[in-house]
Design an enzyme around this catalytic site. Sequence first.
Site, PDB file in Angstrom:
ATOM      1  N   TYR A   1     -19.869  20.947  21.288  1.00 53.94           N
ATOM      2  CA  TYR A   1     -19.254  19.676  21.803  1.00 53.94           C
ATOM      3  C   TYR A   1     -20.182  18.755  22.331  1.00 53.94           C
ATOM      4  O   TYR A   1     -20.398  18.249  22.113  1.00 53.94           O
ATOM      5  CB  TYR A   1     -18.348  20.157  23.224  1.00 53.94           C
ATOM      6  CG  TYR A   1     -18.501  19.329  24.140  1.00 53.94           C
ATOM      7  CD1 TYR A   1     -17.314  18.473  24.534  1.00 53.94           C
ATOM      8  CD2 TYR A   1     -19.050  19.084  24.945  1.00 53.94           C
ATOM      9  CE1 TYR A   1     -16.806  17.307  25.206  1.00 53.94           C
ATOM     10  CE2 TYR A   1     -18.961  17.827  26.131  1.00 53.94           C
ATOM     11  CZ  TYR A   1     -17.711  17.113  26.355  1.00 53.94           C
ATOM     12  OH  TYR A   1     -17.344  15.888  26.936  1.00 53.94           O
TER      13      TYR A   1
ATOM     14  N   ASP B   1      -3.551   8.887  20.213  1.00 52.94           N
ATOM     15  CA  ASP B   1      -4.042   9.972  20.522  1.00 52.94           C
ATOM     16  C   ASP B   1      -3.487  10.787  19.610  1.00 52.94           C
ATOM     17  O   ASP B   1      -2.640  10.200  18.819  1.00 52.94           O
ATOM     18  CB  ASP B   1      -3.537  10.289  21.955  1.00 52.94           C
ATOM     19  CG  ASP B   1      -4.410  11.402  22.176  1.00 52.94           C
ATOM     20  OD1 ASP B   1      -4.288  13.032  21.990  1.00 52.94           O
ATOM     21  OD2 ASP B   1      -4.927  11.180  23.423  1.00 52.94           O
TER      22      ASP B   1
ATOM     23  N   ASP C   1      -7.308   8.193   6.359  1.00 49.15           N
ATOM     24  CA  ASP C   1      -6.241   7.225   6.275  1.00 49.15           C
ATOM     25  C   ASP C   1      -5.746   7.054   7.536  1.00 49.15           C
ATOM     26  O   ASP C   1      -5.334   5.466   7.613  1.00 49.15           O
ATOM     27  CB  ASP C   1      -5.069   8.084   4.922  1.00 49.15           C
ATOM     28  CG  ASP C   1      -5.444   9.352   6.121  1.00 49.15           C
ATOM     29  OD1 ASP C   1      -5.822   9.874   6.728  1.00 49.15           O
ATOM     30  OD2 ASP C   1      -3.708   9.987   5.671  1.00 49.15           O
ATOM     31  N   VAL C   2      -6.038   7.537   8.187  1.00 46.09           N
ATOM     32  CA  VAL C   2      -5.160   7.496  10.362  1.00 46.09           C
ATOM     33  C   VAL C   2      -6.586   6.004  10.276  1.00 46.09           C
ATOM     34  O   VAL C   2      -5.872   5.820  11.203  1.00 46.09           O
ATOM     35  CB  VAL C   2      -5.494   8.244  11.007  1.00 46.09           C
ATOM     36  CG1 VAL C   2      -5.210   7.943  12.312  1.00 46.09           C
ATOM     37  CG2 VAL C   2      -4.340   9.177  10.275  1.00 46.09           C
TER      38      VAL C   2
ATOM     39  N   ASN D   1     -13.008   7.798  23.694  1.00 47.05           N
ATOM     40  CA  ASN D   1     -12.672   8.188  23.895  1.00 47.05           C
ATOM     41  C   ASN D   1     -12.138   9.831  23.488  1.00 47.05           C
ATOM     42  O   ASN D   1     -12.317  10.933  23.983  1.00 47.05           O
ATOM     43  CB  ASN D   1     -11.792   7.775  25.160  1.00 47.05           C
ATOM     44  CG  ASN D   1     -11.342   8.832  26.169  1.00 47.05           C
ATOM     45  OD1 ASN D   1     -12.152   9.569  26.991  1.00 47.05           O
ATOM     46  ND2 ASN D   1      -9.979   9.290  26.418  1.00 47.05           N
TER      47      ASN D   1
ATOM     48  N   LYS E   1     -21.440  14.857  21.246  1.00 42.80           N
ATOM     49  CA  LYS E   1     -21.945  13.971  22.618  1.00 42.80           C
ATOM     50  C   LYS E   1     -23.563  13.303  22.060  1.00 42.80           C
ATOM     51  O   LYS E   1     -24.054  12.464  22.791  1.00 42.80           O
ATOM     52  CB  LYS E   1     -21.719  14.201  23.812  1.00 42.80           C
ATOM     53  CG  LYS E   1     -20.159  14.843  23.978  1.00 42.80           C
ATOM     54  CD  LYS E   1     -20.026  13.769  23.960  1.00 42.80           C
ATOM     55  CE  LYS E   1     -18.120  13.862  24.777  1.00 42.80           C
ATOM     56  NZ  LYS E   1     -17.684  13.083  23.752  1.00 42.80           N
TER      57      LYS E   1
END
Length: 251
Positions: free
Chosen positions: A155, A41, A67-68, A88, A159
């Site tokens: 948003y 998170d 990179d993360v 999620n 989705k």
Amino acid sequence: MSAVRFDYWGERVLITGAAGLIGRALVARFTECGADVMAVDRDADGLKVFRHVPRVTTVAGDLAREDVADDVFARLDRVGGLDVLVNNAAITEVRTPFIDIDAPLWDSVIAANLRSAYLLSVRAVRRWSDAGRGGTIISLSSPGGSRAHDDQSAYDVTKAGIEAISRAIAVELGGQGIRANCIAPASVVGEIRPATDLPSGRTTAPEEVADAALYLASPAASQLNGHVLRVDGGLHARLRTDPSQEQLRDA
């Protein structure tokens, strides 16, 4: 609510958006069923809730950054890889009319919700394909993936995109034992309460969403691929969501 009995002992599960309401329920359910979970998170403080939870490791970072994402998978590679990916993570709080939304805000929602799911999903399927093995991806969608919320255009686009990515993975990689499905929940709150806009008459518990994920990741759902499981109390089945309009009839 007690957990549905599934066996995930020895399996490695990556859950994003783990510090949120649904994320915490996902981590709890998978660990209750024996999985080793990596909880990720952007909210480092929020991840502290897992500090003393057995079989949970945490990573704080922005998964829209390559990179993360690379670092997350490097960590997974060191502990034996990945069996289940649960996408999620999402920005849900933006409420801006389409006519007013600017490009930076639009891009931030797309990055957090859709780019992050792509970056993790493509890394997962590449590893599974290269290893000649299967794997499972579960992504959180929404009723907004097929219908429009007021003032949540970005948003809803993310989705719909997540559902499209899942279908693409199912079609292109299903023959290799790789599955990708979505869960589209509605009105998820911490404590169940009445909800007149849902045919079920009540809101959805985060544990109910997590139990759906346990099912989709299990061999019991082996023939489900590219599917959207609607944990929405019948919302998608209803023609109108405003009960005051039920007396109206289509021409």
